[in-house]
Write an enzyme that holds these catalytic residues in place. Structure first.
Site, PDB file in Angstrom:
ATOM      1  N   ARG A  42       2.390   2.583   3.699  1.00 18.03           N
ATOM      2  CA  ARG A  42       2.958   1.712   4.747  1.00 18.03           C
ATOM      3  C   ARG A  42       3.742   0.573   4.148  1.00 18.03           C
ATOM      4  O   ARG A  42       3.476   0.171   3.012  1.00 18.03           O
ATOM      5  CB  ARG A  42       1.841   1.204   5.676  1.00 18.03           C
ATOM      6  CG  ARG A  42       0.950   0.124   5.109  1.00 18.03           C
ATOM      7  CD  ARG A  42      -0.456   0.225   5.670  1.00 18.03           C
ATOM      8  NE  ARG A  42      -1.252   1.061   4.800  1.00 18.03           N
ATOM      9  CZ  ARG A  42      -2.509   0.784   4.411  1.00 18.03           C
ATOM     10  NH1 ARG A  42      -3.118  -0.286   4.857  1.00 18.03           N
ATOM     11  NH2 ARG A  42      -3.150   1.577   3.580  1.00 18.03           N
ATOM     12  N   TYR A  55       0.865  -1.182   0.000  1.00  9.22           N
ATOM     13  CA  TYR A  55       0.000   0.000   0.000  1.00  9.22           C
ATOM     14  C   TYR A  55       0.902   1.234   0.000  1.00  9.22           C
ATOM     15  O   TYR A  55       1.999   1.188   0.571  1.00  9.22           O
ATOM     16  CB  TYR A  55      -0.855   0.043   1.267  1.00  9.22           C
ATOM     17  CG  TYR A  55      -1.692  -1.185   1.521  1.00  9.22           C
ATOM     18  CD1 TYR A  55      -2.950  -1.332   0.946  1.00  9.22           C
ATOM     19  CD2 TYR A  55      -1.231  -2.196   2.359  1.00  9.22           C
ATOM     20  CE1 TYR A  55      -3.725  -2.452   1.202  1.00  9.22           C
ATOM     21  CE2 TYR A  55      -2.001  -3.317   2.619  1.00  9.22           C
ATOM     22  CZ  TYR A  55      -3.244  -3.443   2.042  1.00  9.22           C
ATOM     23  OH  TYR A  55      -4.009  -4.541   2.287  1.00  9.22           O
TER      24      TYR A  55
END
Ligand code: SF4
Length: 355
Positions: free
Chosen positions: A97, A94
């Site tokens: 993160r 993602y």
């Protein structure tokens, strides 16, 4: 009868000697242990009721001959970590993160682990100094990374001294604001959560969160609760993650007791994972429909504080998706814009209500 273990049990013979497996299964269990790591700590062994052939704690940790059967849809990398690994130790799935996989060892080896082909002795045990430096560089040069999730293996297997160095390295990166640690240690080896460990987890300029992995209310022993309290009292917020497992927690009463237990410990229920397609784990997976039904019954039994998200990691590395159940649907495709909404008893209502 269970004989009290003085040390972690790591072989089929150890398990048999301590009454946790029967001698006629020796050869099958040796085959399992040759492929997937085995470790049952004394604390976990003491929780197992060896007179119960279906004991929910044993099902999580004691190997079974069923693990020798791999289904065609099962995969050594079921959630696609490799697809999103730009440098060794990092999974960047993602935008904001990353997972930072520091170690490949755990206090215990869960029979359903989605990284079972990657964790355990004999596998790569830790990142080399060079690989650690490159992983840190990757995080440093990607300002969009707001959260770093330390996982593995189990990061709390590191010494407090090493943990502190890593936390300080991450805390020194301006854009890293959250460091999340995923661990089973408070349950499996609670005495490892020492004051030094807790101090090591706290870092200037970033907030530490700890996610506890537990699947059955009996795992929340007084010692496990005390280990979590040491972290929470020091100002470290905690969330939970559990895996829905056949014969372990696939009934409403057990899930209810587990979620209530977390909240009593000041741990917010976060994820209930649908079992991943890891090799040799079909006997521990439920169906999606069973999972949705359990989530629906949980909604009728406990407050919102006790509700985790039921999630599926989409095979191939496409991330997590909440998988319901759904409570809202369009009544029809007409222009009326009316919806059907289901209450906690399962009764259906219209929204807005009909005149
Ligand atoms: S503690 Fe986590 S990484 Fe280790 S075996 Fe269990 S599920 Fe896998």
């Amino acid at each position: 009868m269970t004989r009290r273990a003085a040390a972690t049990l790591r072989t089929a013979t150890d398990l048999i000697e301590h009454g946790l497996a029967s001698p006629e299964n020796l050869s099958a269990l040796e085959k399992v242990a040759a492929r997937y790591a085995v470790a049952v700590t004394p604390e976990v062994a003491a929780l197992i009721d060896s007179s119960d052939p279906d004991d929910p704690i044993a099902r999580q940790y004691v190997p079974s001959a069923d693990e020798l059967v791999t289904q065609p849809n099962e995969n050594a990398d079921p959630i696609g970590d490799h697809t999103h690994s730009p440098v060794s130790g990092i999974v960047h799935r993602y935008p904001d993160r990353v997972l930072f996989k520091l170690v490949h060892v755990c206090a215990v080896y869960c029979r359903f682990c989605f990284r079972r082909e990657m964790v355990g002795p004999g596998k790569e045990t830790a990142l080399s100094n060079e690989a650690y430096a490159s992983a840190l560089d990757y995080i440093r040069t990607h300002p969009e990374i707001w959260e770093v999730i330390l996982t593995g293996g189990d990061p709390l297997m590191l010494s407090a001294r090493r943990l502190k160095e890593i936390m300080d390295d991450l805390g020194a990166i301006d854009h890293v604001k959250i460091i999340r640690i995923h661990t089973r240690v408070p349950v499996a080896a609670p005495s490892r959560v020492t004051d030094e460990t807790v101090a090591a987890l706290k870092v200037n300029d970033a907030t530490t969160w700890v996610a506890l992995h537990a699947n059955h209310p009996r795992e929340l022993t007084d010692e496990a609760r005390a280990a979590c309290a040491r972290m929470i009292d020091a100002g470290i917020p905690m969330v939970s993650q559990s895996v829905l497992l056949r014969g372990v927690n696939d009934n409403a009463a057990t899930l209810e007791a587990l979620m209530r237990g977390f909240v009593e410990c000041r741990i917010k229920p976060y994820y209930l994972h649908h079992g991943d397609l890891a090799p040799g784990t079909a006997h521990l997976r439920t169906t999606l429909e069973e999972g949705q039904k359990l989530m629906q019954s949980l909604r009728g039994r406990v407050s919102g504080l006790c509700q985790p998200d039921y999630v599926l990691d989409i095979p191939g590395g496409h991330g997590k998706a909440p998988i319901g159940p759904q409570y809202l649907s369009r009544r029809s495709e007409d222009a009326e814009q009316q919806y059907r909404v289901v209450d906690y008893c399962g009764d259906v209502h219209l929204y807005p209500p009909a005149d």
